[in-house]
Design a protein around this motif. Structure first.
Motif, PDB file in Angstrom:
ATOM      1  N   ASN A 299       0.823  -1.211   0.000  1.00 36.29           N
ATOM      2  CA  ASN A 299       0.000   0.000   0.000  1.00 36.29           C
ATOM      3  C   ASN A 299       0.855   1.258   0.000  1.00 36.29           C
ATOM      4  N   GLN A 300       2.009   1.201   0.650  1.00 32.16           N
ATOM      5  CA  GLN A 300       2.900   2.348   0.690  1.00 32.16           C
ATOM      6  C   GLN A 300       3.414   2.680  -0.714  1.00 32.16           C
ATOM      7  N   ARG A 301       3.752   1.670  -1.482  1.00 30.54           N
ATOM      8  CA  ARG A 301       4.229   1.902  -2.852  1.00 30.54           C
ATOM      9  C   ARG A 301       3.103   2.411  -3.745  1.00 30.54           C
ATOM     10  N   ILE A 302       1.906   1.886  -3.542  1.00 29.01           N
ATOM     11  CA  ILE A 302       0.765   2.362  -4.330  1.00 29.01           C
ATOM     12  C   ILE A 302       0.545   3.848  -4.066  1.00 29.01           C
ATOM     13  N   ARG A 303       0.590   4.259  -2.791  1.00 30.25           N
ATOM     14  CA  ARG A 303       0.423   5.677  -2.459  1.00 30.25           C
ATOM     15  C   ARG A 303       1.546   6.509  -3.077  1.00 30.25           C
TER      16      ARG A 303
END
Length: 186
Positions: free
Chosen positions: A5-9
């Motif tokens: 999720n951090q990379r998606i953000r």
């Protein structure tokens, strides 16, 4: 291997930045604007859709934000690239903005569900001054950002234009500041 999720953000923020640069290039009539713009919009759709899909549980406001984002990006793409049938997306964006605004106000003032995501949303459980302050801050942020965007791009949705939204946003910000300065607790 799934993306965190951090990379998606991170990629979503990068896509938003690229789209903003594309808009800047378009406004300044620099070369490469369509490539930056379309690439950024595709990134926003892909990464926001992924983030939206992973979010559990989804509320009506989440669906409204997703519809607003998609309709705005299609509207923006059709307007910037001067494609046919852009007026259809103009109407959809107006409708999406209206629905989002109504659901946002309803969510802030009348929501009873658990907002475990952040501390600011805990204020919503206590009606009154803090809920109004939270609503005013949201209106100020949305009004100023969307109003500035409409003003820069010379867009109008019937009577809704950049001037009106900027006025609403700035008045909401001023009211919020005044409410904060009259607060007896520090």
């Amino acid at each position: 291997m799934p993306i965190s999720n951090q990379r998606i953000r991170f990629f979503l923020r990068m896509s938003i930045s690229i789209t903003i640069l594309g808009a800047l290039f378009k406004v300044l009539h620099w070369a490469g604007a369509p490539i930056l713009f379309v690439g950024g919009c595709i990134g926003i759709v892909v990464f926001y859709s992924t983030q939206f899909y992973r979010k559990k549980p989804k509320r009506l406001l989440d669906y409204s934000k997703f519809f607003l984002l998609l309709s705005f990006l299609f509207h923006y793409t059709f307007r910037v690239l001067h494609l046919r049938y852009g007026h259809v997306f103009t109407i959809l964006t107006q409708l999406a903005l209206l629905v989002f605004f109504i659901l946002y106000v309803h969510d802030v003032l009348f929501s009873e569900h658990d907002h475990s995501e952040n501390d600011a949303s805990q204020l919503l459980r206590r009606p009154g001054r803090k809920a109004i302050s939270y609503l005013l801050n949201g209106l100020a942020t949305m009004g100023i950002i969307i109003g500035a965007l409409l003003k820069i791009l010379h867009w109008e949705f019937n009577f809704v234009n950049g001037n009106l939204l900027l006025c609403i946003g700035l008045l909401a910000a001023a009211t919020s500041v005044i409410m904060g300065s009259t607060d007896t607790k520090t």
